[in-house]
Scaffold this active site. Structure first.
Site, PDB file in Angstrom:
ATOM      1  N   HIS A 204      22.446  74.267   4.402  1.00  0.00           N
ATOM      2  CA  HIS A 204      22.709  74.554   2.951  1.00  0.00           C
ATOM      3  C   HIS A 204      23.317  73.328   2.231  1.00  0.00           C
ATOM      4  O   HIS A 204      23.600  73.325   1.065  1.00  0.00           O
ATOM      5  CB  HIS A 204      23.728  75.719   3.212  1.00  0.00           C
ATOM      6  CG  HIS A 204      25.084  75.253   3.444  1.00  0.00           C
ATOM      7  ND1 HIS A 204      25.648  75.374   4.545  1.00  0.00           N
ATOM      8  CD2 HIS A 204      26.346  75.092   2.781  1.00  0.00           C
ATOM      9  CE1 HIS A 204      26.712  74.992   4.992  1.00  0.00           C
ATOM     10  NE2 HIS A 204      27.125  74.681   3.730  1.00  0.00           N
TER      11      HIS A 204
HETATM   12  C1  UD1 Z   1      29.654  75.761  -1.007  1.00  0.00           C
HETATM   13  C2  UD1 Z   1      30.643  74.938  -0.571  1.00  0.00           C
HETATM   14  C3  UD1 Z   1      30.457  74.266   0.839  1.00  0.00           C
HETATM   15  C4  UD1 Z   1      30.351  75.242   1.693  1.00  0.00           C
HETATM   16  C5  UD1 Z   1      29.311  76.452   1.390  1.00  0.00           C
HETATM   17  C6  UD1 Z   1      29.456  77.750   2.454  1.00  0.00           C
HETATM   18  C7  UD1 Z   1      31.323  73.504  -2.726  1.00  0.00           C
HETATM   19  C8  UD1 Z   1      31.039  72.126  -3.283  1.00  0.00           C
HETATM   20  N1  UD1 Z   1      30.513  73.496  -1.630  1.00  0.00           N
HETATM   21  O1  UD1 Z   1      28.329  75.392  -0.781  1.00  0.00           O
HETATM   22  O2  UD1 Z   1      31.259  73.546   1.221  1.00  0.00           O
HETATM   23  O3  UD1 Z   1      29.757  75.073   3.311  1.00  0.00           O
HETATM   24  O4  UD1 Z   1      29.830  77.022   0.057  1.00  0.00           O
HETATM   25  O5  UD1 Z   1      28.146  78.376   2.184  1.00  0.00           O
HETATM   26  O6  UD1 Z   1      32.252  74.088  -2.991  1.00  0.00           O
HETATM   27  N2  UD1 Z   1      24.232  81.186  -4.893  1.00  0.00           N
HETATM   28  C9  UD1 Z   1      23.794  82.198  -4.933  1.00  0.00           C
HETATM   29  N3  UD1 Z   1      24.448  83.501  -4.335  1.00  0.00           N
HETATM   30  C10 UD1 Z   1      25.961  83.207  -4.226  1.00  0.00           C
HETATM   31  C11 UD1 Z   1      26.239  81.836  -3.985  1.00  0.00           C
HETATM   32  C12 UD1 Z   1      25.484  80.973  -4.416  1.00  0.00           C
HETATM   33  O7  UD1 Z   1      22.465  82.516  -5.165  1.00  0.00           O
HETATM   34  O8  UD1 Z   1      26.570  84.089  -3.917  1.00  0.00           O
HETATM   35  C13 UD1 Z   1      23.404  79.826  -5.139  1.00  0.00           C
HETATM   36  C14 UD1 Z   1      23.290  79.461  -6.451  1.00  0.00           C
HETATM   37  O9  UD1 Z   1      22.242  79.037  -6.783  1.00  0.00           O
HETATM   38  C15 UD1 Z   1      24.133  78.236  -6.571  1.00  0.00           C
HETATM   39  C16 UD1 Z   1      23.949  77.746  -5.191  1.00  0.00           C
HETATM   40  O10 UD1 Z   1      23.743  78.842  -4.313  1.00  0.00           O
HETATM   41  O11 UD1 Z   1      23.926  77.359  -7.618  1.00  0.00           O
HETATM   42  C17 UD1 Z   1      25.038  76.805  -4.379  1.00  0.00           C
HETATM   43  O12 UD1 Z   1      26.273  77.542  -4.649  1.00  0.00           O
HETATM   44  P1  UD1 Z   1      27.715  76.830  -4.583  1.00  0.00           P
HETATM   45  O13 UD1 Z   1      28.657  77.719  -4.621  1.00  0.00           O
HETATM   46  O14 UD1 Z   1      27.668  75.816  -5.666  1.00  0.00           O
HETATM   47  O15 UD1 Z   1      27.776  76.071  -3.255  1.00  0.00           O
HETATM   48  P2  UD1 Z   1      27.275  76.257  -1.880  1.00  0.00           P
HETATM   49  O16 UD1 Z   1      26.078  75.418  -1.687  1.00  0.00           O
HETATM   50  O17 UD1 Z   1      27.299  77.679  -1.555  1.00  0.00           O
END
Ligand code: UD1
Length: 350
Positions: A204
């Site tokens: 991820h």
């Molecule tokens: C975040 C943390 C990372 C951690 C990870 C655990 C940051 C910069 N990164 O990454 O350190 O290891 O969480 O999982 O804070 N999305 C969904 N549903 C959700 C959440 C996210 O669809 O409930 C998708 C969205 O497209 C979003 C993408 O995942 O844009 C990334 O989510 P984001 O919260 O930006 O960061 P993570 O990759 O989850």
């Protein structure tokens, strides 16, 4: 004392599960969920499964660019802290929620407690590295999982109120394992798996999902294996794979993100784990399952030194060869504490 704990992403719910339980024995806790993770599988499932008290506040930030997400959280957390007036603010790990929580509290002169302080990858291209460096420099109590973390802080001039406590994730794992009798068999049956006859993969990190070359190399490596690979897929990764129109071979079982108990059950019976997650590297070690880390560096260097974790980056040949030849040593010395880390953290909170 009144403590505000800031959580927002999956690994933080796991860490808070251990600490909240202990914290609430002695203090009043206000649990603030930023809403960074919002899908039930990424958030609600953890609150339910790990018996975490429902958050007092959910800021509902959702997804966005780093600036938009962090900026929104900074403003909203500040409002909560102004109205709640906590004596301390606890932040966990290295996500955007950590950064926003630490910054909002520090500007209001509320002491920040950083759980999982001092970790470094020395790679500033990782958003998490930037988040944790800033959080550490804003914190007044730094709770470190390893002596490496303590040394990292010292080399940046942070030596006051730094404590080696171990890792709260081990407390959660021990708690969960006591409740899990029979669980591995149920999940393995459901997924039609035999213990030690499959691999688990997770991916991820933005460095892998947002870089088409790396993502493609990793998927080609998984496709080239001749064992079943169970791949619980993060929404970010699913979007990247679909967007790039990647091929996934039939021996790779893509499944929805799993809850904590299912993930422990799946990981614990695997022959080997491939991951870019920080938490899973440690869980693999504690569960006695060899781990191949799909990154070029790790913060959990002790697992590599112990011979149970190998860094393979996104190098297709190296990943495939390591899966085939990985033979960890018999010895697996205790790492990251003794499972009573939360109690020690709460003691240090005063
Ligand atoms: C975040 C943390 C990372 C951690 C990870 C655990 C940051 C910069 N990164 O990454 O350190 O290891 O969480 O999982 O804070 N999305 C969904 N549903 C959700 C959440 C996210 O669809 O409930 C998708 C969205 O497209 C979003 C993408 O995942 O844009 C990334 O989510 P984001 O919260 O930006 O960061 P993570 O990759 O989850």
């Amino acid at each position: 004392m009144k403590i505000a704990s800031i959580v927002g992403a999956r690994p933080q719910f796991i860490k808070a599960a251990a600490l909240s339980r202990e914290l609430r024995k002695w203090h009043k806790e206000v649990l603030v969920h930023t809403g960074q993770h919002y899908d039930y599988a990424m958030s609600g499932a953890f609150f339910d499964g790990l018996e975490i008290p429902p958050p007092e506040v959910n800021l509902g930030v959702g997804s966005g660019s780093h600036g938009v997400q962090t900026g929104f959280m900074l403003k909203a957390i500040e409002e909560v802290l102004v109205s709640q007036k906590p004596d301390r603010v606890v932040v966990y790990g290295d996500t955007n929620s950590t950064l926003a929580g630490a910054l909002a509290a520090a500007k209001l002169l509320i002491p920040v407690v950083h759980v999982e302080a001092g970790l470094r990858s020395f790679n500033r291209r990782m958003p998490e590295e930037i988040n944790r460096v800033v959080a550490d420099h804003l914190s007044e109590l730094l709770l470190c999982p390893s002596s490496t973390a303590v040394a990292n802080l010292a080399s940046e001039g942070i030596v006051r109120d730094v404590h080696l406590v171990g890792d709260v994730m081990l407390d959660v794992l021990n708690w969960a394992r006591q409740r899990m009798d029979g669980e591995p068999a149920r999940l393995l049956n459901e997924l039609d798996l035999k213990a030690r006859r499959y691999l688990v993969a997770t991916l991820h990190r933005s460095e892998n999902t947002d870089d088409w070359g790396r993502l493609n190399n990793i998927l080609r490596a998984l496709n080239a294996l001749d064992e079943t690979v169970v791949f619980p897929i993060h929404p970010r990764t699913r979007k990247a794979i679909t967007g790039a129109n990647c091929q996934v071979a039939p021996h790779i079982q893509l499944v929805e993100p799993l809850g904590y108990f299912d993930m422990v059950a799946l990981a614990g019976s695997a022959r080997l784990i491939l991951t870019d997650s920080g938490g899973l590297q440690k869980e693999a070690y504690w569960l006695g399952v060899p781990c191949i880390t799909l990154r070029d560096e790790t913060e959990w260097v002790e697992t590599v030194k112990a011979g149970w974790n190998i860094l393979a980056g996104a190098d297709r040949e190296r990943i495939v060869q390591t899966v085939r030849s990985f033979a960890p040593p018999n010895a697996r010395p205790a790492l990251y504490g003794d499972g009573s880390v939360s109690a020690r953290c709460v003691e240090l909170l005063g």
